[in-house]
Design an enzyme around this catalytic site. Structure first.
Site, PDB file in Angstrom:
ATOM      1  N   ASN A  10      52.336  60.056  62.658  1.00 30.13           N
ATOM      2  CA  ASN A  10      52.592  59.100  61.581  1.00 30.13           C
ATOM      3  C   ASN A  10      53.003  59.904  60.355  1.00 30.13           C
ATOM      4  O   ASN A  10      52.170  60.535  59.718  1.00 30.13           O
ATOM      5  CB  ASN A  10      51.306  58.298  61.308  1.00 30.13           C
ATOM      6  CG  ASN A  10      51.425  57.432  60.067  1.00 30.13           C
ATOM      7  OD1 ASN A  10      52.518  57.194  59.559  1.00 30.13           O
ATOM      8  ND2 ASN A  10      50.298  56.944  59.578  1.00 30.13           N
ATOM      9  N   LYS A  12      54.052  58.872  57.572  1.00 32.72           N
ATOM     10  CA  LYS A  12      53.765  58.172  56.308  1.00 32.72           C
ATOM     11  C   LYS A  12      54.988  58.251  55.369  1.00 32.72           C
ATOM     12  O   LYS A  12      56.114  58.250  55.848  1.00 32.72           O
ATOM     13  CB  LYS A  12      52.511  58.756  55.653  1.00 32.72           C
ATOM     14  CG  LYS A  12      51.336  58.843  56.629  1.00 32.72           C
ATOM     15  CD  LYS A  12      50.036  59.137  55.972  1.00 32.72           C
ATOM     16  CE  LYS A  12      48.956  59.276  57.033  1.00 32.72           C
ATOM     17  NZ  LYS A  12      47.640  59.434  56.491  1.00 32.72           N
ATOM     18  N   HIS A  97      47.640  50.068  59.689  1.00 30.76           N
ATOM     19  CA  HIS A  97      47.064  51.350  59.275  1.00 30.76           C
ATOM     20  C   HIS A  97      46.112  51.115  58.098  1.00 30.76           C
ATOM     21  O   HIS A  97      46.353  50.238  57.268  1.00 30.76           O
ATOM     22  CB  HIS A  97      48.187  52.314  58.882  1.00 30.76           C
ATOM     23  CG  HIS A  97      47.697  53.712  58.687  1.00 30.76           C
ATOM     24  ND1 HIS A  97      47.133  54.134  57.512  1.00 30.76           N
ATOM     25  CD2 HIS A  97      47.656  54.774  59.533  1.00 30.76           C
ATOM     26  CE1 HIS A  97      46.770  55.408  57.644  1.00 30.76           C
ATOM     27  NE2 HIS A  97      47.074  55.815  58.858  1.00 30.76           N
ATOM     28  N   GLU A  99      45.768  52.576  55.402  1.00 30.84           N
ATOM     29  CA  GLU A  99      46.424  52.632  54.085  1.00 30.84           C
ATOM     30  C   GLU A  99      47.102  51.309  53.769  1.00 30.84           C
ATOM     31  O   GLU A  99      47.158  50.886  52.613  1.00 30.84           O
ATOM     32  CB  GLU A  99      47.421  53.805  54.052  1.00 30.84           C
ATOM     33  CG  GLU A  99      46.680  55.135  53.980  1.00 30.84           C
ATOM     34  CD  GLU A  99      47.404  56.299  54.624  1.00 30.84           C
ATOM     35  OE1 GLU A  99      48.607  56.200  54.892  1.00 30.84           O
ATOM     36  OE2 GLU A  99      46.737  57.327  54.879  1.00 30.84           O
ATOM     37  N   GLU A 169      40.759  54.932  63.915  1.00 30.71           N
ATOM     38  CA  GLU A 169      40.860  55.901  62.831  1.00 30.71           C
ATOM     39  C   GLU A 169      39.754  55.644  61.807  1.00 30.71           C
ATOM     40  O   GLU A 169      39.916  54.782  60.930  1.00 30.71           O
ATOM     41  CB  GLU A 169      42.215  55.776  62.139  1.00 30.71           C
ATOM     42  CG  GLU A 169      43.389  55.953  63.073  1.00 30.71           C
ATOM     43  CD  GLU A 169      44.620  56.403  62.317  1.00 30.71           C
ATOM     44  OE1 GLU A 169      45.074  57.517  62.568  1.00 30.71           O
ATOM     45  OE2 GLU A 169      45.103  55.645  61.453  1.00 30.71           O
ATOM     46  N   GLY A 175      43.047  62.211  56.524  1.00 29.95           N
ATOM     47  CA  GLY A 175      43.569  63.063  55.455  1.00 29.95           C
ATOM     48  C   GLY A 175      42.500  63.791  54.665  1.00 29.95           C
ATOM     49  O   GLY A 175      42.770  64.360  53.611  1.00 29.95           O
ATOM     50  N   SER A 214      42.291  63.507  60.883  1.00 32.32           N
ATOM     51  CA  SER A 214      42.224  64.971  60.810  1.00 32.32           C
ATOM     52  C   SER A 214      42.219  65.641  62.185  1.00 32.32           C
ATOM     53  O   SER A 214      41.567  66.663  62.381  1.00 32.32           O
ATOM     54  CB  SER A 214      41.022  65.413  59.973  1.00 32.32           C
ATOM     55  OG  SER A 214      41.129  64.892  58.660  1.00 32.32           O
TER      56      SER A 214
HETATM   57  C1  PEP Z   1      46.613  58.869  59.894  1.00 32.35           C
HETATM   58  O1  PEP Z   1      46.858  58.569  58.748  1.00 32.35           O
HETATM   59  O2  PEP Z   1      46.963  58.114  60.826  1.00 32.35           O
HETATM   60  C2  PEP Z   1      45.908  60.128  60.135  1.00 32.35           C
HETATM   61  C3  PEP Z   1      45.195  60.251  61.210  1.00 32.35           C
HETATM   62  O3  PEP Z   1      46.035  61.107  59.176  1.00 32.35           O
HETATM   63  P1  PEP Z   1      45.451  62.606  59.242  1.00 32.35           P
HETATM   64  O4  PEP Z   1      45.750  63.143  60.611  1.00 32.35           O
HETATM   65  O5  PEP Z   1      46.183  63.337  58.164  1.00 32.35           O
HETATM   66  O6  PEP Z   1      43.988  62.507  58.985  1.00 32.35           O
END
Ligand code: PEP
Length: 254
Positions: A10, A12, A97, A99, A169, A175, A214
């Site tokens: 992703n 973003k 997501h 976000e 997630e 992040g 992460s």
């Molecule tokens: C995400 O936003 O889908 C995600 C998993 O981000 P990150 O890997 O940076 O934690």
């Protein structure tokens, strides 16, 4: 039990079209040896989708969008329709997501409407669910996920589930550098699996459930080794060809 492994990046709101093209070209080459061993996709911004589809045509790297509107067309400034994504050859679409839920008012009802639109246009939804730190610490993770799964997947059939991926997630791990331990993630994935089986019977066992938060080259093997973790949705580590490639290779033990 689902054992197809699916890892998606992703991106973003990162990468201009030129940068996206360069990253797609690098991934096309670096991931080619893994053809047939793992499903891989990249999800760039709308302005890079057509370029990504073009560059990755004929390769084993698929392309996904990061959002889709539920209407076929109309007065929805800033949104994108299933027909528009389908026409340029997009295969996947990320929906719900955290976000989007946090900053853009996404709810389980809008997630549900977007999933239905994606299926109508033969796009494969990657449906994101996850609890906040407050919810985990309050001991309500499972009830939060149960509500997101049942609300998001309302009226979806067992047959539709063959085209739907769930991305678990935990919001506190996105992040932040904080990853759920493999055991903690597995425990939650087992709960998600149980819920999917309750809703869809045997088809629930076949659904690919990704972990996101992460995930990186250093921990992808341990996480994906877990029984109910069928891959990952990757943010930060997906923005460079070497880290994404290493994450995928380690994740499948290649
Ligand atoms: C995400 O936003 O889908 C995600 C998993 O981000 P990150 O890997 O940076 O934690």
């Amino acid at each position: 039990m689902a054992r197809k492994i699916f890892i998606a990046g992703n991106w973003k709101m990162n990468k201009t079209a030129a940068e996206a093209k360069a990253l797609c070209e690098a991934l096309k080459e670096s991931l080619a040896p893994l053809a047939g061993k793992v499903e891989v996709a990249v999800c760039p911004t709308f302005t890079s989708l057509a370029t990504a589809v073009e560059v990755l045509k004929g390769s084993n790297v698929k392309v996904g969008a990061q959002n889709i509107h539920w209407a076929d067309n109309g007065a929805f400034t800033g949104e994108i329709s299933g027909a528009m994504l389908q026409e340029i050859g997009v295969e996947y679409v990320i929906i719900g997501h955290s976000e989007r839920r946090q900053y853009f008012g996404e709810t389980d009802a809008t997630v549900n409407a977007r999933i239905k639109a994606a299926l109508k246009y033969a796009l494969k939804p990657i449906v994101c669910i996850g609890e906040t730190l407050e919810e985990r610490e309050g001991g309500i993770t499972n009830s939060v996920l149960d509500k997101q799964i049942r609300g998001g997947l309302a009226d979806i059939t067992a047959a539709d589930m063959a085209n739907i991926t769930i991305a678990y997630e935990p919001v506190w791990a996105i992040g932040t550098g904080k990853t759920a331990t493999p055991d903690m993630a597995q425990e939650t994935h087992a709960f998600i699996r149980k819920t999917l089986v309750e809703m869809f019977g045997e088809a629930g066992n076949e659904v690919v459930v990704q972990y996101g938060g992460s995930m990186k080259p250093e921990n992808s093997a341990e996480l994906i080794a877990k029984e109910d973790i069928d891959g990952g949705l990757i943010g930060g580590a997906a923005l460079k060809a070497d880290s994404f490639t290493a994450l995928v290779k380690n994740g499948i033990g290649a």
